[in-house]
Design a protein around this motif. Sequence first.
Motif, PDB file in Angstrom:
ATOM      1  N   HIS A 139      17.547 -27.646  12.516  1.00  0.00           N
ATOM      2  CA  HIS A 139      16.600 -27.091  11.554  1.00  0.00           C
ATOM      3  C   HIS A 139      17.003 -25.644  11.259  1.00  0.00           C
ATOM      4  N   PRO A 140      16.573 -25.071  10.144  1.00  0.00           N
ATOM      5  CA  PRO A 140      16.890 -23.668   9.848  1.00  0.00           C
ATOM      6  C   PRO A 140      16.227 -22.719  10.845  1.00  0.00           C
ATOM      7  N   VAL A 141      16.890 -21.622  11.132  1.00  0.00           N
ATOM      8  CA  VAL A 141      16.325 -20.578  11.999  1.00  0.00           C
ATOM      9  C   VAL A 141      15.794 -19.477  11.079  1.00  0.00           C
ATOM     10  N   LEU A 142      14.478 -19.303  11.027  1.00  0.00           N
ATOM     11  CA  LEU A 142      13.841 -18.506   9.972  1.00  0.00           C
ATOM     12  C   LEU A 142      13.206 -17.206  10.460  1.00  0.00           C
ATOM     13  N   ASP A 143      13.388 -16.868  11.736  1.00  0.00           N
ATOM     14  CA  ASP A 143      12.687 -15.710  12.302  1.00  0.00           C
ATOM     15  C   ASP A 143      12.904 -14.436  11.484  1.00  0.00           C
ATOM     16  N   GLN A 144      14.151 -14.148  11.139  1.00  0.00           N
ATOM     17  CA  GLN A 144      14.424 -12.899  10.412  1.00  0.00           C
ATOM     18  C   GLN A 144      13.824 -12.910   9.017  1.00  0.00           C
ATOM     19  N   LEU A 145      13.854 -14.053   8.343  1.00  0.00           N
ATOM     20  CA  LEU A 145      13.260 -14.131   7.000  1.00  0.00           C
ATOM     21  C   LEU A 145      11.755 -13.904   7.061  1.00  0.00           C
ATOM     22  N   TYR A 146      11.098 -14.435   8.086  1.00  0.00           N
ATOM     23  CA  TYR A 146       9.661 -14.185   8.236  1.00  0.00           C
ATOM     24  C   TYR A 146       9.400 -12.697   8.475  1.00  0.00           C
ATOM     25  N   HIS A 147      10.246 -12.073   9.271  1.00  0.00           N
ATOM     26  CA  HIS A 147      10.083 -10.639   9.541  1.00  0.00           C
ATOM     27  C   HIS A 147      10.285  -9.815   8.267  1.00  0.00           C
ATOM     28  N   ILE A 148      11.294 -10.180   7.476  1.00  0.00           N
ATOM     29  CA  ILE A 148      11.559  -9.464   6.224  1.00  0.00           C
ATOM     30  C   ILE A 148      10.393  -9.643   5.257  1.00  0.00           C
ATOM     31  N   GLN A 149       9.860 -10.856   5.189  1.00  0.00           N
ATOM     32  CA  GLN A 149       8.718 -11.106   4.316  1.00  0.00           C
ATOM     33  C   GLN A 149       7.528 -10.234   4.703  1.00  0.00           C
ATOM     34  N   GLU A 150       7.315 -10.095   6.006  1.00  0.00           N
ATOM     35  CA  GLU A 150       6.199  -9.277   6.482  1.00  0.00           C
ATOM     36  C   GLU A 150       6.437  -7.795   6.230  1.00  0.00           C
ATOM     37  N   THR A 151       7.700  -7.355   6.353  1.00  0.00           N
ATOM     38  CA  THR A 151       8.035  -5.940   6.193  1.00  0.00           C
ATOM     39  C   THR A 151       8.090  -5.519   4.735  1.00  0.00           C
ATOM     40  N   PHE A 152       8.559  -6.416   3.865  1.00  0.00           N
ATOM     41  CA  PHE A 152       8.711  -6.096   2.440  1.00  0.00           C
ATOM     42  C   PHE A 152       7.978  -7.128   1.587  1.00  0.00           C
ATOM     43  N   PRO A 153       6.649  -7.127   1.631  1.00  0.00           N
ATOM     44  CA  PRO A 153       5.873  -8.095   0.854  1.00  0.00           C
ATOM     45  C   PRO A 153       5.874  -7.750  -0.638  1.00  0.00           C
ATOM     46  N   ARG A 154       5.307  -8.644  -1.432  1.00  0.00           N
ATOM     47  CA  ARG A 154       5.212  -8.410  -2.876  1.00  0.00           C
ATOM     48  C   ARG A 154       4.360  -7.165  -3.138  1.00  0.00           C
ATOM     49  N   SER A 155       4.931  -6.207  -3.852  1.00  0.00           N
ATOM     50  CA  SER A 155       4.250  -4.941  -4.113  1.00  0.00           C
ATOM     51  C   SER A 155       4.572  -4.465  -5.527  1.00  0.00           C
ATOM     52  N   GLY A 156       3.872  -3.430  -5.958  1.00  0.00           N
ATOM     53  CA  GLY A 156       4.114  -2.845  -7.270  1.00  0.00           C
ATOM     54  C   GLY A 156       4.498  -1.385  -7.159  1.00  0.00           C
ATOM     55  N   VAL A 157       5.532  -0.988  -7.899  1.00  0.00           N
ATOM     56  CA  VAL A 157       5.958   0.406  -7.968  1.00  0.00           C
ATOM     57  C   VAL A 157       5.682   0.892  -9.382  1.00  0.00           C
ATOM     58  N   VAL A 158       4.862   1.925  -9.512  1.00  0.00           N
ATOM     59  CA  VAL A 158       4.481   2.454 -10.829  1.00  0.00           C
ATOM     60  C   VAL A 158       5.101   3.834 -11.004  1.00  0.00           C
ATOM     61  N   LEU A 159       6.079   3.927 -11.895  1.00  0.00           N
ATOM     62  CA  LEU A 159       6.730   5.206 -12.197  1.00  0.00           C
ATOM     63  C   LEU A 159       5.955   5.893 -13.309  1.00  0.00           C
ATOM     64  N   ILE A 160       5.426   7.065 -13.001  1.00  0.00           N
ATOM     65  CA  ILE A 160       4.560   7.763 -13.949  1.00  0.00           C
ATOM     66  C   ILE A 160       5.270   8.998 -14.484  1.00  0.00           C
ATOM     67  N   GLN A 161       5.497   9.010 -15.777  1.00  0.00           N
ATOM     68  CA  GLN A 161       5.988  10.188 -16.467  1.00  0.00           C
ATOM     69  C   GLN A 161       4.960  10.554 -17.535  1.00  0.00           C
ATOM     70  N   LYS A 162       5.178  11.660 -18.192  1.00  0.00           N
ATOM     71  CA  LYS A 162       4.143  12.168 -19.085  1.00  0.00           C
ATOM     72  C   LYS A 162       3.761  11.152 -20.154  1.00  0.00           C
TER      73      LYS A 162
END
Length: 261
Positions: A114-137
């Motif tokens: 079976h696939p070994v998924l431990d690192q992928l689960y850790h990455i998912q937890e560390t870098f979840p879906r997020s939004g970056v809003v760049l604000i200029q004038k």
Amino acid sequence: MTLQKELQLLKEQRCEEGCLTIYLNTDQSNQDQKKGEWKIRLKNGLKKLEEYIQVSDDRYLNDYRKIKKQVTSAVHDLQTEMPRSVVVIASADGNWVLKKLNVNVENQFHWEKHPVLDQLYHIQETFPRSGVVLIQKKEVTIIETSLAEVESEVSYQWDVEDEDWKQYEGLASRDRMASGATHRDQVDQRFEANQARWYKQLAAIVQKQAKKQSWSKLYLVGPPELLQEFEQHITYKHIDRVKKNFTNVKPHEVVSEVLAS
């Protein structure tokens, strides 16, 4: 497909003949990667697995060698645009996953049923879906990111003639925004007088997107005075502030710096 759904499918995957899982660090910014040391790690890791199979159960040796050849070719094909790391999951029954990641991984090689998924689960937890809003004038760019990768980019530029925000998607937006810059000075005073109201409009769009996409965190990025003005109109629970101007910086570079801050 989101990583969460992909992980669920991989979790259920099983192959009696064997499943190869590779986590390979290929980050070219690391000093020990300058001369392509990842190639040596890949070769040695696959060789050790082959030796293990020969000793433990050589019934599946031919299956492994076939997968080994395919994986080696696929990873080497990436070297002109090598990501920071590569994850490969390949089984004897033909199922195949190759993920290019913008984050580092620990080098690991597994041959299981079976696939070994431990690192992928850790990455998912560390870098979840997020939004970056760049604000200029007079420009606000919304970057959606997951696993430190750019998933989408939408920009809103203040239109001088219509005195309203116009939306552009993807990389083409930056060229179009730059072309209209010559007349901006003509409306600076009017914009500043109405800045709060117009930022409020965009903040509502950002908040709606954050809720719809279930962002774990919202990063507001830009000069301190603009962040303060924009944030007055945001009520999202998890907000981080990055007081830096990223003018003319590529989206994936913005994401890397913001997540590392």
